[in-house]
Design an enzyme around this catalytic site. Sequence first.
Site, PDB file in Angstrom:
ATOM      1  CB  CYS A   1       0.530   3.983   5.185  1.00  0.00           C
ATOM      2  SG  CYS A   1      -0.605   5.178   5.256  1.00  0.00           S
TER       3      CYS A   1
ATOM      4  CG  HIS B   1       3.362   7.166   3.774  1.00  0.00           C
ATOM      5  ND1 HIS B   1       2.394   6.074   3.295  1.00  0.00           N
ATOM      6  CD2 HIS B   1       4.462   6.652   3.669  1.00  0.00           C
ATOM      7  CE1 HIS B   1       3.328   4.925   3.229  1.00  0.00           C
ATOM      8  NE2 HIS B   1       4.605   5.432   3.410  1.00  0.00           N
TER       9      HIS B   1
ATOM     10  CG  ASP C   1       7.233   2.966   4.062  1.00  0.00           C
ATOM     11  OD1 ASP C   1       6.420   2.554   4.481  1.00  0.00           O
ATOM     12  OD2 ASP C   1       7.104   4.043   2.914  1.00  0.00           O
TER      13      ASP C   1
END
Lengths: 347, 692
Positions: B427, B471, B487
């Site tokens: 991520c 994250h 995202d």
Amino acid sequence: MLKAFRSRWQRWVNQRIPRADQRVFGQRNIFILPTGAGVVFGGLLLIMLITGINYQNSLIYLLTFLLGAVVVAAMHQTHRNLSGLELTVIQAGEGFAGDMIPFRLRAVSPRHDSLAISLACDDSQLNQQHIASGQQEDVTLAIPSYQRGYLQPERILVETRFPFGLFKAWSWLRPVTSGIVYPNPIAAPDVISTVEDGEEQSQARSVDGNDHADIRPWREGDLSQRVQWKRYARTGEMMITDWEGEQGSPHWLDFDAFKGVDRELRLAYLAHQVMERARTNSRFGLNLPGQVIGPDTGAAHANRCLKALAIFGLEQPREGGPLPHGTRANENGKAAGSASFVGEGQA
Amino acid sequence: MIRRLLNRSRAAVSTQPAELVSGRALIWLIASFALLLVPQWDRLPIWLMASCAVLAGWRWLAQSGRVRLPGRWMRTGIMLVLVAVYIATVQGRFTVETAASFFVLAVGLKWLETRSVRDFYVLFFILVYLATVNFLFHQEIHWSVINLVGVALLLVGLQVVNAPDIPGAMKSGWRRLGMMLVKTLPIVVLLFVFFPRMAPLWSVPLVSGEARTGISDTMTPGDISSLAQSSERAFRVTFGGEIPAYRDRYWRGLILDRLVGDTWQQGFGQPFRRPGRVAVDGGVGELETDQYDVLMEPTDQTWAFALEDSAAVSDNVKRTDEGLFRFDRPADTAVRYRMELLNDGTSGTLAAGPESTRRYLQLPSSGNPRARSYGEELSARYDDPRAIVQQLLSRFREQEYFYTLRPPAMPDNGIDTLLFDVKRGFCAHYAGATTFVLRAAGIPARIVVGYQGGEPGADGEYLIVRQYDAHAWVEAWLPGEGWARVDPTAAIAPQRIEFGLREAVAEEGSFLENDWTSPQRYGDMAVLQWASLQLDRMNYHWQRWVVGYQGQSQMDLMSRLPGGIGMRELGYITAGIVGVALLLAGLITAWQYRRVESRDPYGRVVSRWHRLCDRSGVPVRYGETPSQLAARLSAAKPAVAGTATAFARMVNKHYYGREPDAGSQGELNKMKRLLATMKRQADRPSTSPSKG
């Protein structure tokens, strides 16, 4: 100031704990205070509380409260450990001045165990006495003696710090019964002390100690020749000489044999002589002003003589009276009772 | 003279050597020491642990006579060596760890000097404080139990040291201690609840020299994937209403908006904060349906984690201009705070003025040329920033991008390599690349770091968010809309956002691959999962109700009780509790004492008579008959002669007589009357001899 306070405190304690040979310890007479460790622990709890506050740590609060509560519970436990304990003087011992005089005490704790009890008087101590619930436990506490006479311990300290040693609970036993302290034997410089009675003077010097004469009080039927008239003239006692052997006569240990000697010293000489006679198992009698012990042998006789020497000229201490004979308080000249017998009879 | 000499010699004899501590007591002390060191295992250096074990072992062997304790020189030598090692390892840093090590070192050295009972007490005090210090570091229920057991061992040891030779000392010691605890527990609980939780008297932060697992305020592409190897708890959340869907659980922590080299940083320096303690308590009032409580593990940072569109309810967190939440002080212990969901999209209201536009468009002057030109190309192709974002996300979705915990190294122009060559990343990689491209396209963008997801605890009571839920995602400024979440991970690996990391990397098999001990690793073992969740629940409630019971919770609780209870009232209540407890304990003792005395009413009357005699200066003697005592009493106080004799006769009659009316109420009353008369007579001043 401190001295005045101390004597007030002593008076108060003495009033609160009157003399008795038996005492049941309870709320009325148990004292309790934190020990040094207890005070430090209190400080530690405070520090822990501050740590808890400063770090806003609930668990430290919890630990602090937990330990604090346990400390209070321990205080009660310490008190309880002593409370209910019953202590009785069952026998006061005898011995020479300067010796440790054994006092036999009986401890009973009817309701619960009394653990790790210590008894102390003057310098002597008896630690770690465990008295199981309902059982009687006899202990012997040796109390130091300093001079002849009645040994009435001013106070026997009964103390316990169980379970944690953070508190000490204590009380005192102030026995009525006195121990007997014989004079400390001192050898007399010259052997001039044996004085023979009456007609038998010439045969008197018997060194082997095999005399078989006995002196006893007059009984009905005794011949008048046998009465020791000389003695009667002196003491007013009618004594009969019982002859069992041909040779020798009883050796008399006489108070009056040491002219010009201090009374206490005379008693010390006599004590030494009694011991000597007892050691060689010779027959002897003791002649004290106001008291005559007829010739005899054996340990019981020697004992009787020593006892007579010990209490010569002294009165049995009154109960409750401040007469700590032979204890250190007296030795230091603090107690009022000391003057009563040291003063008199000195040349 | 002779006597004086005698005295002196006796005094010399009586100064006995200090009482030696018994081995039976010592073993308790050593056991407690060993137990209390356990919670320190992760902060104490190995050498210190080893030396402590050697020193305590040495002491024990010396007790059993197998070795000798070192002499003074040797002791000094050992001390100097250990202190030197300590100084060498500490290197002048002062942290909680170094302070704790010094403390432990002192205890260890004390072992060689523990000979007398006094030393035992010194160690006892130190170890009790060691238990206290342990609570600063670990507050979980099992550590607390270990600490309390350690203290209990000490208390049993104290009993042994005070009575070393009683049979069954251990068993009776535990029983006695247990009884004390049971009896005092209500008081402890009351004190715990009502003792006023004051503000710290002075602030001493727990400066820890140890790095905590958790997100940090800089991000290089590999950072978060290493975090993903940890199943440590980050925080737990209780919702007043429904728990939001998994994909909506974005816990924002901090914003990284400045790219230097390949590292993302916070754009502005963080404001200076005075050292001090964080307010750890967010209150215990009823949760409203749109509220949630977060119980965060210590991070040593000021960041609080919150869902988007949240507002602070408890006053230990403050909202920043960026819509983030901050504590006043670093969270060096577990902190609880309460938030509220707004659901009105107010997080996007921040206007992007010229200054902040520049801030969120910042890019390094060189590097990643392909990504730069790709951004410019997008900007040239689309007018609408939304379209640009959509285009970028569909590129991620449609092309062969992989979400992986094992990305290859991308040392030069990492973003270019990721976007156009390797297409494998975590991520953090994708968030960095997305922000870079958006900024190149002229859209203000920033990286948000926090957590995404969270698994339900036992019975779904609360959510547990763990470190592997860490994250990073992107927020882009869209005109008319404000900051919108973008995202890229959701486009590449939707399972990560819908179900979590475990699902997302299931194929790869890399989930917690280095964490053998974590129960989360064995997700398919239902029993293990269940047990670990139950344990977590116990700890959660412990943490929430016991550990976290501080000022705000106390005030909340008190506000539910009638009467306005403030700090001062709490003080009064505490004093009252202590007073009542002491009084109660005293009364119980007195009652126990009386009860025994009063089993027999006659016995009670007789003992009252004995007390009267005692008071009148006629102590009762052992084995004395009532008549003898009466005679002596009469002698001391002639006024009572008649009554005393009569009383003694009655006592004799009751105990030894065979009269038919023995034991009747009339007899008892008569005795009581006689006693009362006797008392009056005895107390009459004219007849009482002066005392003392």
